[in-house]
Every structure is written in structure tokens, then in C-alpha cells.
Motif scaffolding. Structure first.
Motif, PDB file in Angstrom:
ATOM      1  N   ASP A  46      46.719  38.469  43.273  1.00 50.90           N
ATOM      2  CA  ASP A  46      47.131  39.843  43.594  1.00 50.90           C
ATOM      3  C   ASP A  46      48.108  40.375  42.547  1.00 50.90           C
ATOM      4  OD1 ASP A  46      45.549  39.922  45.862  1.00 50.90           O
ATOM      5  OD2 ASP A  46      47.199  39.463  47.236  1.00 50.90           O
ATOM      6  N   GLU A  47      49.057  39.533  42.126  1.00 48.06           N
ATOM      7  CA  GLU A  47      50.023  39.949  41.091  1.00 48.06           C
ATOM      8  C   GLU A  47      49.297  40.235  39.777  1.00 48.06           C
ATOM      9  OE1 GLU A  47      53.522  37.539  40.496  1.00 48.06           O
ATOM     10  OE2 GLU A  47      53.557  37.036  42.649  1.00 48.06           O
ATOM     11  N   PHE A  48      48.375  39.367  39.405  1.00 47.21           N
ATOM     12  CA  PHE A  48      47.609  39.559  38.180  1.00 47.21           C
ATOM     13  C   PHE A  48      46.802  40.851  38.259  1.00 47.21           C
ATOM     14  CE2 PHE A  48      43.370  39.035  36.227  1.00 47.21           C
ATOM     15  CZ  PHE A  48      43.739  39.042  34.887  1.00 47.21           C
ATOM     16  N   TYR A  49      46.122  41.065  39.376  1.00 42.85           N
ATOM     17  CA  TYR A  49      45.275  42.246  39.556  1.00 42.85           C
ATOM     18  C   TYR A  49      46.107  43.519  39.447  1.00 42.85           C
ATOM     19  CZ  TYR A  49      41.561  45.150  41.566  1.00 42.85           C
ATOM     20  OH  TYR A  49      40.602  46.106  41.769  1.00 42.85           O
ATOM     21  N   ALA A  50      47.329  43.500  39.957  1.00 41.26           N
ATOM     22  CA  ALA A  50      48.205  44.678  39.911  1.00 41.26           C
ATOM     23  C   ALA A  50      48.564  45.063  38.477  1.00 41.26           C
ATOM     24  CB  ALA A  50      49.463  44.423  40.721  1.00 41.26           C
ATOM     25  N   THR A  51      48.511  44.112  37.553  1.00 39.52           N
ATOM     26  CA  THR A  51      48.862  44.405  36.157  1.00 39.52           C
ATOM     27  C   THR A  51      47.706  45.013  35.367  1.00 39.52           C
ATOM     28  OG1 THR A  51      48.252  42.217  35.301  1.00 39.52           O
ATOM     29  CG2 THR A  51      50.510  42.486  36.126  1.00 39.52           C
ATOM     30  N   LEU A  52      46.500  44.991  35.929  1.00 37.90           N
ATOM     31  CA  LEU A  52      45.326  45.492  35.210  1.00 37.90           C
ATOM     32  C   LEU A  52      45.270  47.013  35.219  1.00 37.90           C
ATOM     33  CD1 LEU A  52      42.578  43.056  36.576  1.00 37.90           C
ATOM     34  CD2 LEU A  52      43.894  42.848  34.459  1.00 37.90           C
ATOM     35  N   SER A  53      44.685  47.555  34.170  1.00 38.74           N
ATOM     36  CA  SER A  53      44.435  49.000  34.127  1.00 38.74           C
ATOM     37  C   SER A  53      43.248  49.314  35.035  1.00 38.74           C
ATOM     38  CB  SER A  53      44.110  49.436  32.693  1.00 38.74           C
ATOM     39  OG  SER A  53      42.856  48.912  32.295  1.00 38.74           O
ATOM     40  N   SER A  54      42.999  50.579  35.275  1.00 38.27           N
ATOM     41  CA  SER A  54      41.870  50.991  36.116  1.00 38.27           C
ATOM     42  C   SER A  54      40.546  50.490  35.546  1.00 38.27           C
ATOM     43  CB  SER A  54      41.826  52.504  36.254  1.00 38.27           C
ATOM     44  OG  SER A  54      42.966  52.965  36.924  1.00 38.27           O
ATOM     45  N   GLU A  55      40.402  50.582  34.215  1.00 43.46           N
ATOM     46  CA  GLU A  55      39.168  50.111  33.572  1.00 43.46           C
ATOM     47  C   GLU A  55      39.019  48.598  33.732  1.00 43.46           C
ATOM     48  OE1 GLU A  55      37.500  49.637  29.074  1.00 43.46           O
ATOM     49  OE2 GLU A  55      38.415  51.571  29.571  1.00 43.46           O
ATOM     50  N   GLN A  56      40.111  47.877  33.544  1.00 38.27           N
ATOM     51  CA  GLN A  56      40.065  46.423  33.695  1.00 38.27           C
ATOM     52  C   GLN A  56      39.748  46.029  35.140  1.00 38.27           C
ATOM     53  OE1 GLN A  56      43.994  45.790  32.075  1.00 38.27           O
ATOM     54  NE2 GLN A  56      43.151  44.746  30.272  1.00 38.27           N
ATOM     55  N   LYS A  57      40.319  46.759  36.099  1.00 32.83           N
ATOM     56  CA  LYS A  57      40.033  46.475  37.505  1.00 32.83           C
ATOM     57  C   LYS A  57      38.550  46.697  37.801  1.00 32.83           C
ATOM     58  CE  LYS A  57      44.620  47.431  39.311  1.00 32.83           C
ATOM     59  NZ  LYS A  57      45.478  48.316  40.105  1.00 32.83           N
ATOM     60  N   ALA A  58      37.975  47.747  37.247  1.00 36.57           N
ATOM     61  CA  ALA A  58      36.556  48.023  37.452  1.00 36.57           C
ATOM     62  C   ALA A  58      35.708  46.878  36.893  1.00 36.57           C
ATOM     63  CB  ALA A  58      36.172  49.344  36.796  1.00 36.57           C
ATOM     64  N   ARG A  59      36.051  46.399  35.707  1.00 36.31           N
ATOM     65  CA  ARG A  59      35.317  45.269  35.114  1.00 36.31           C
ATOM     66  C   ARG A  59      35.516  43.999  35.927  1.00 36.31           C
ATOM     67  NH1 ARG A  59      36.714  44.545  29.101  1.00 36.31           N
ATOM     68  NH2 ARG A  59      35.044  43.038  29.267  1.00 36.31           N
ATOM     69  N   PHE A  60      36.738  43.764  36.387  1.00 33.72           N
ATOM     70  CA  PHE A  60      37.039  42.589  37.207  1.00 33.72           C
ATOM     71  C   PHE A  60      36.210  42.619  38.497  1.00 33.72           C
ATOM     72  CE2 PHE A  60      39.481  40.239  40.371  1.00 33.72           C
ATOM     73  CZ  PHE A  60      39.822  39.081  39.685  1.00 33.72           C
ATOM     74  N   ASN A  61      36.114  43.796  39.107  1.00 34.47           N
ATOM     75  CA  ASN A  61      35.365  43.920  40.353  1.00 34.47           C
ATOM     76  C   ASN A  61      33.874  43.663  40.162  1.00 34.47           C
ATOM     77  OD1 ASN A  61      37.725  44.475  41.724  1.00 34.47           O
ATOM     78  ND2 ASN A  61      37.471  46.684  41.582  1.00 34.47           N
ATOM     79  N   THR A  62      33.331  43.989  38.995  1.00 31.78           N
ATOM     80  CA  THR A  62      31.923  43.701  38.743  1.00 31.78           C
ATOM     81  C   THR A  62      31.689  42.206  38.553  1.00 31.78           C
ATOM     82  OG1 THR A  62      32.101  44.092  36.371  1.00 31.78           O
ATOM     83  CG2 THR A  62      31.417  45.961  37.738  1.00 31.78           C
ATOM     84  N   LEU A  63      32.697  41.482  38.075  1.00 31.39           N
ATOM     85  CA  LEU A  63      32.582  40.036  37.955  1.00 31.39           C
ATOM     86  C   LEU A  63      32.361  39.409  39.329  1.00 31.39           C
ATOM     87  CD1 LEU A  63      35.433  39.179  35.422  1.00 31.39           C
ATOM     88  CD2 LEU A  63      32.974  39.190  35.009  1.00 31.39           C
ATOM     89  N   GLN A  64      33.045  39.902  40.324  1.00 32.21           N
ATOM     90  CA  GLN A  64      32.909  39.385  41.682  1.00 32.21           C
ATOM     91  C   GLN A  64      31.480  39.589  42.187  1.00 32.21           C
ATOM     92  OE1 GLN A  64      35.461  41.262  44.521  1.00 32.21           O
ATOM     93  NE2 GLN A  64      34.824  39.938  46.195  1.00 32.21           N
ATOM     94  N   GLN A  65      30.897  40.746  41.905  1.00 31.42           N
ATOM     95  CA  GLN A  65      29.538  41.042  42.356  1.00 31.42           C
ATOM     96  C   GLN A  65      28.521  40.169  41.643  1.00 31.42           C
ATOM     97  OE1 GLN A  65      29.205  45.218  41.625  1.00 31.42           O
ATOM     98  NE2 GLN A  65      30.613  45.773  43.265  1.00 31.42           N
TER      99      GLN A  65
END
Length: 69
Positions: A46-65
Motif C-alpha cells: 500500500d505504501e509503495f502503491y501510494a508513491t506511484l503516479s497515476s500512469e504507473q498505477k494504471a500500468r500496475f493495475n494491468t499487471l494484476q489482470q
């Protein structure tokens, strides 16, 4: 060979591990360990995710899928 009748789920043949109390306990133990591990790393993730930019979060979320079956 015919599938075993009893505790099997509909549409699924029973396996020896379904009938083995030791295997059932071991499976439950593994599930508890995985849940404990997930709860352990969740705050750091959660701490790591909070440091990501919006674009990085979008890419991170696609990794989960992609990783999900």
C-alpha cells in the motif's frame, strides 16, 4: 474407471486428495499461510502503491489482470 461417488463436486471427479484427511488439513494450512503472507506484505505494498503516479498505477493495475488466470 468410474469416478468415485461421495463428496465430489458436481462435474468433477473425486481424487484421492479429496478423500484424504491429511491432504485436506495440509491444503487448509497452506491457505492460512498464504493469507498470513498477504496480510504481512499488504501495508508495504500500500505504501509503495501510494508513491506511484497515476500512469504507473494504471500500468500496475494491468499487471494484476494479466497475472490472474
Amino acid at each position: 474407471m468410474l469416478p468415485a461417488v461421495g463428496h465430489s463436486r458436481p462435474g468433477r471427479a473425486s481424487s484421492k486428495s479429496d478423500q484424504c484427511p491429511f491432504c485436506h488439513r495440509k491444503r487448509k494450512q497452506i491457505q492460512r499461510a498464504m493469507l498470513t503472507a498477504a496480510k504481512l506484505v499488504e501495508p508495504a505494498l500500500d505504501e509503495f502503491y501510494a508513491t506511484l503516479s497515476s500512469e504507473q498505477k494504471a500500468r500496475f493495475n494491468t499487471l494484476q489482470q494479466v497475472a490472474s488466470p
